[in-house]
Scaffold this motif. Structure first.
Motif, PDB file in Angstrom:
ATOM      1  N   PHE A  40       0.935  -1.319   0.029  1.00 49.63           N
ATOM      2  CA  PHE A  40       0.026   0.013  -0.106  1.00 49.63           C
ATOM      3  C   PHE A  40       0.794   1.424   0.049  1.00 49.63           C
ATOM      4  O   PHE A  40       0.167   2.328   0.176  1.00 49.63           O
ATOM      5  CB  PHE A  40      -0.876  -0.108   1.092  1.00 49.63           C
ATOM      6  N   SER A  41       2.331   1.181  -0.503  1.00 54.35           N
ATOM      7  CA  SER A  41       3.012   2.151  -0.258  1.00 54.35           C
ATOM      8  C   SER A  41       2.502   3.226  -1.358  1.00 54.35           C
ATOM      9  O   SER A  41       2.349   2.704  -2.525  1.00 54.35           O
ATOM     10  CB  SER A  41       4.406   1.849  -0.616  1.00 54.35           C
ATOM     11  N   HIS A  42       2.633   4.498  -1.196  1.00 54.09           N
ATOM     12  CA  HIS A  42       2.353   5.364  -2.252  1.00 54.09           C
ATOM     13  C   HIS A  42       3.763   5.927  -2.747  1.00 54.09           C
ATOM     14  O   HIS A  42       3.662   6.730  -3.808  1.00 54.09           O
ATOM     15  CB  HIS A  42       2.003   6.720  -1.664  1.00 54.09           C
ATOM     16  N   ILE A  43       4.820   5.376  -2.587  1.00 53.51           N
ATOM     17  CA  ILE A  43       6.301   5.378  -3.098  1.00 53.51           C
ATOM     18  C   ILE A  43       6.144   4.636  -4.021  1.00 53.51           C
ATOM     19  O   ILE A  43       6.255   3.194  -3.982  1.00 53.51           O
ATOM     20  CB  ILE A  43       7.421   5.226  -2.072  1.00 53.51           C
ATOM     21  N   GLU A  44       6.092   4.944  -5.340  1.00 52.34           N
ATOM     22  CA  GLU A  44       6.143   4.055  -6.693  1.00 52.34           C
ATOM     23  C   GLU A  44       7.174   2.944  -6.727  1.00 52.34           C
ATOM     24  O   GLU A  44       6.746   1.899  -7.059  1.00 52.34           O
ATOM     25  CB  GLU A  44       5.969   4.875  -7.787  1.00 52.34           C
ATOM     26  N   ALA A  45       8.355   3.331  -6.308  1.00 57.43           N
ATOM     27  CA  ALA A  45       9.500   2.458  -6.501  1.00 57.43           C
ATOM     28  C   ALA A  45       9.407   1.180  -5.524  1.00 57.43           C
ATOM     29  O   ALA A  45       9.489   0.083  -5.926  1.00 57.43           O
ATOM     30  CB  ALA A  45      10.841   3.120  -6.182  1.00 57.43           C
ATOM     31  N   VAL A  46       8.841   1.477  -4.386  1.00 60.29           N
ATOM     32  CA  VAL A  46       8.756   0.374  -3.343  1.00 60.29           C
ATOM     33  C   VAL A  46       7.665  -0.486  -3.834  1.00 60.29           C
ATOM     34  O   VAL A  46       7.681  -1.725  -3.834  1.00 60.29           O
ATOM     35  CB  VAL A  46       8.144   1.119  -1.843  1.00 60.29           C
ATOM     36  N   HIS A  47       6.419   0.234  -4.165  1.00 64.04           N
ATOM     37  CA  HIS A  47       5.371  -0.780  -4.759  1.00 64.04           C
ATOM     38  C   HIS A  47       5.674  -1.527  -6.050  1.00 64.04           C
ATOM     39  O   HIS A  47       5.407  -2.743  -6.110  1.00 64.04           O
ATOM     40  CB  HIS A  47       4.134   0.164  -4.902  1.00 64.04           C
ATOM     41  N   ASN A  48       6.195  -1.056  -6.895  1.00 64.67           N
ATOM     42  CA  ASN A  48       6.683  -1.396  -8.187  1.00 64.67           C
ATOM     43  C   ASN A  48       7.578  -2.965  -7.791  1.00 64.67           C
ATOM     44  O   ASN A  48       7.696  -3.727  -8.486  1.00 64.67           O
ATOM     45  CB  ASN A  48       7.305  -0.589  -9.205  1.00 64.67           C
ATOM     46  N   ALA A  49       8.629  -2.585  -6.846  1.00 65.67           N
ATOM     47  CA  ALA A  49       9.649  -3.534  -6.581  1.00 65.67           C
ATOM     48  C   ALA A  49       8.974  -4.863  -5.753  1.00 65.67           C
ATOM     49  O   ALA A  49       9.283  -5.769  -6.154  1.00 65.67           O
ATOM     50  CB  ALA A  49      10.508  -2.966  -5.567  1.00 65.67           C
ATOM     51  N   ALA A  50       7.897  -4.487  -5.005  1.00 69.57           N
ATOM     52  CA  ALA A  50       7.140  -5.771  -4.388  1.00 69.57           C
ATOM     53  C   ALA A  50       6.379  -6.156  -5.515  1.00 69.57           C
ATOM     54  O   ALA A  50       6.162  -7.620  -5.633  1.00 69.57           O
ATOM     55  CB  ALA A  50       6.034  -5.031  -3.348  1.00 69.57           C
ATOM     56  N   HIS A  51       5.676  -5.485  -6.432  1.00 66.77           N
ATOM     57  CA  HIS A  51       5.025  -6.144  -7.615  1.00 66.77           C
ATOM     58  C   HIS A  51       5.737  -7.160  -8.370  1.00 66.77           C
ATOM     59  O   HIS A  51       5.422  -8.002  -8.770  1.00 66.77           O
ATOM     60  CB  HIS A  51       4.272  -4.823  -8.412  1.00 66.77           C
ATOM     61  N   ASP A  52       7.119  -6.584  -8.814  1.00 72.28           N
ATOM     62  CA  ASP A  52       7.969  -7.302  -9.634  1.00 72.28           C
ATOM     63  C   ASP A  52       8.415  -8.710  -9.069  1.00 72.28           C
ATOM     64  O   ASP A  52       8.512  -9.699  -9.688  1.00 72.28           O
ATOM     65  CB  ASP A  52       9.100  -6.511 -10.023  1.00 72.28           C
ATOM     66  N   THR A  53       8.665  -8.410  -7.598  1.00 76.00           N
ATOM     67  CA  THR A  53       8.900  -9.577  -6.897  1.00 76.00           C
ATOM     68  C   THR A  53       7.956 -10.772  -6.859  1.00 76.00           C
ATOM     69  O   THR A  53       8.286 -11.949  -7.002  1.00 76.00           O
ATOM     70  CB  THR A  53       9.463  -9.278  -5.290  1.00 76.00           C
ATOM     71  N   ARG A  54       6.675 -10.294  -6.770  1.00 78.27           N
ATOM     72  CA  ARG A  54       5.467 -11.242  -6.724  1.00 78.27           C
ATOM     73  C   ARG A  54       5.519 -12.002  -8.091  1.00 78.27           C
ATOM     74  O   ARG A  54       5.332 -13.332  -8.222  1.00 78.27           O
ATOM     75  CB  ARG A  54       4.377 -10.481  -6.553  1.00 78.27           C
ATOM     76  N   HIS A  55       5.820 -11.322  -9.050  1.00 82.13           N
ATOM     77  CA  HIS A  55       5.782 -11.867 -10.597  1.00 82.13           C
ATOM     78  C   HIS A  55       6.954 -12.850 -10.680  1.00 82.13           C
ATOM     79  O   HIS A  55       6.852 -13.760 -11.417  1.00 82.13           O
ATOM     80  CB  HIS A  55       5.594 -10.969 -11.722  1.00 82.13           C
ATOM     81  N   SER A  56       8.327 -12.407 -10.322  1.00 77.94           N
ATOM     82  CA  SER A  56       9.361 -13.232 -10.444  1.00 77.94           C
ATOM     83  C   SER A  56       9.109 -14.561  -9.717  1.00 77.94           C
ATOM     84  O   SER A  56       9.798 -15.620  -9.973  1.00 77.94           O
ATOM     85  CB  SER A  56      10.476 -12.430 -10.120  1.00 77.94           C
ATOM     86  N   ALA A  57       8.438 -14.636  -8.638  1.00 72.66           N
ATOM     87  CA  ALA A  57       8.144 -15.793  -7.894  1.00 72.66           C
ATOM     88  C   ALA A  57       7.098 -16.557  -8.461  1.00 72.66           C
ATOM     89  O   ALA A  57       6.633 -17.497  -7.398  1.00 72.66           O
ATOM     90  CB  ALA A  57       8.008 -15.494  -6.357  1.00 72.66           C
ATOM     91  N   ALA A  58       6.331 -16.058  -9.294  1.00 69.33           N
ATOM     92  CA  ALA A  58       5.382 -16.820 -10.085  1.00 69.33           C
ATOM     93  C   ALA A  58       4.112 -16.856  -8.983  1.00 69.33           C
ATOM     94  O   ALA A  58       3.230 -17.505  -9.073  1.00 69.33           O
ATOM     95  CB  ALA A  58       5.573 -18.137 -10.433  1.00 69.33           C
ATOM     96  N   PHE A  59       3.877 -15.689  -8.384  1.00 71.39           N
ATOM     97  CA  PHE A  59       2.652 -15.258  -7.284  1.00 71.39           C
ATOM     98  C   PHE A  59       1.631 -14.493  -8.107  1.00 71.39           C
ATOM     99  O   PHE A  59       2.145 -13.491  -8.408  1.00 71.39           O
ATOM    100  CB  PHE A  59       3.150 -14.877  -6.222  1.00 71.39           C
ATOM    101  N   PRO A  60       0.538 -15.240  -8.555  1.00 70.44           N
ATOM    102  CA  PRO A  60      -0.531 -14.114  -9.003  1.00 70.44           C
ATOM    103  C   PRO A  60      -0.931 -12.901  -8.279  1.00 70.44           C
ATOM    104  O   PRO A  60      -1.151 -13.282  -7.097  1.00 70.44           O
ATOM    105  CB  PRO A  60      -1.543 -15.093  -9.363  1.00 70.44           C
TER     106      PRO A  60
END
Length: 62
Positions: A40-60
């Motif tokens: 829920f971070s409003h800092i875009e870099a933090v949110h995108n890093a978490a988002h990319d990590t979920r995709h790299s772990a094959a987590f929908p």
């Protein structure tokens, strides 16, 4: 002839149930805070890093 006997004391580092429970609860709270912050971070870099990590772990996530 002298015989030297040496004794080895093995120390056991066992944690009590309350210590293990306290550590588990603390780790769970810390993990939940990190997930909440990243998700829920409003800092875009933090949110995108978490988002990319979920995709790299094959987590929908969508």
């Amino acid at each position: 002839m002298s015989i030297i006997s040496s004794t080895s004391h093995a120390t056991s580092n066992t944690a009590t149930l309350s210590q293990r429970l306290t550590a588990a609860i603390g780790a769970s709270i810390l993990g939940a805070c990190l997930v909440y912050f990243a998700g829920f971070s409003h800092i875009e870099a933090v949110h995108n890093a978490a988002h990319d990590t979920r995709h790299s772990a094959a987590f929908p996530c969508h």
